[in-house]
Design an enzyme around this catalytic site. Structure first.
Site, PDB file in Angstrom:
ATOM      1  N   LYS A   1       2.999  -1.402   1.853  1.00 55.66           N
ATOM      2  CA  LYS A   1       2.381  -2.705   1.623  1.00 55.66           C
ATOM      3  C   LYS A   1       1.620  -3.106   2.881  1.00 55.66           C
ATOM      4  CE  LYS A   1       4.884  -5.812  -0.560  1.00 55.66           C
ATOM      5  NZ  LYS A   1       6.094  -6.663  -0.798  1.00 55.66           N
ATOM      6  N   VAL A   2       0.355  -3.434   2.677  1.00 56.39           N
ATOM      7  CA  VAL A   2      -0.512  -3.807   3.791  1.00 56.39           C
ATOM      8  C   VAL A   2      -1.086  -5.192   3.486  1.00 56.39           C
ATOM      9  CG1 VAL A   2      -2.628  -3.206   5.028  1.00 56.39           C
ATOM     10  CG2 VAL A   2      -1.110  -1.380   4.227  1.00 56.39           C
TER      11      VAL A   2
END
Ligand code: E4P
Length: 227
Positions: free
Chosen positions: A86-87
């Site tokens: 997750k960015v």
């Protein structure tokens, strides 16, 4: 629709995986902090509970592209290929997503609040984008329609990115998006339990049990009768 558990409590994950057709687990730094344990040990334990075939979402911590990329490589190295990084979909995050796509690391553009933010993350190569339904509602906007619009944009442009709707507070929100056809939803354990927790459902099941007991006696199953 893929259904994921938005939690890092290993006992809760174990219980839900045992009962329901769960496709994976999502975490974020706040969820990991809530466990109070060593985050690396917690993530390793979650991976061992869910197996290698289910998805595990783990967030990169830094807010600069270089740091995100470094975290992403380390996360996938530790937890395997079915791990999605997750960015945060901030400008540096969009840059990191593009670089990680080139390296074959799957990402999820997270903290998504607007459709065009999701579009940028998708165009950069994110496998998933995660709109925060309830948090958008809390801002006075409509989290469901923002999420539906993101789904429509990805569909109409034939983008290879799936919506991972997140930040749910009740099953009604999930139901609406499930009926709309979004690709995946991640929900806290109490929201998943809420899909099926209802006194009328329990009463109907218990009525069948007691009616049959009147006929053949307590605790006698079909298997008992047929053996
Ligand atoms: C999941 O990817 C998100 O981090 C999470 O759903 C946010 O949920 P919250 O709004 O309940 O913190």
């Amino acid at each position: 629709m893929k259904l994921l558990i938005d939690d890092a409590n290993v006992n809760a994950i174990r219980r839900l995986i045992d009962l329901y057709p769960i496709d994976g687990v999502t975490t974020n730094p706040t969820i990991l902090a809530r466990t109070g344990g060593n985050p690396v040990e917690t993530l390793k334990e979650i991976r061992s509970v869910i197996g290698q075939e289910r998805l595990l979402f783990v967030q990169a911590i830094p807010l600069d592209a270089e740091g995100m990329i470094r975290d992403a490589r380390a996360i996938v190295h530790l937890l395997g290929k079915t791990t999605v990084v997750k960015v945060p979909a901030i400008p540096e995050g969009i840059k990191a997503i593009r670089e990680l796509k080139g390296e074959g690391i799957r990402t999820c553009g997270t903290v998504v609040y607007t459709p065009m933010q999701a579009f940028l993350a998708a165009k950069a190569g994110a496998s998933y984008v995660a709109p925060y339904v309830n948090r958008i509602d809390n801002m006075g906007y409509d989290g469901i329609s923002v999420t539906e619009q993101i789904h429509d944009i990805l569909t109409v442009h034939h983008m290879d990115t799936q919506v991972l709707a997140a930040s749910f507070k009740n099953s009604r929100q999930v139901l609406t998006l499930c009926a709309y056809g979004i690709g995946s939803a991640t929900c806290a354990p109490d929201v998943i339990d809420g899909f099926i927790r209802n006194r009328a459902i329990d009463a109907a099941a218990e009525d069948f049990l007691s009616d049959f007991a009147k006929l053949v006696g307590e605790h006698v199953s079909m298997a008992d009768l047929l053996s």
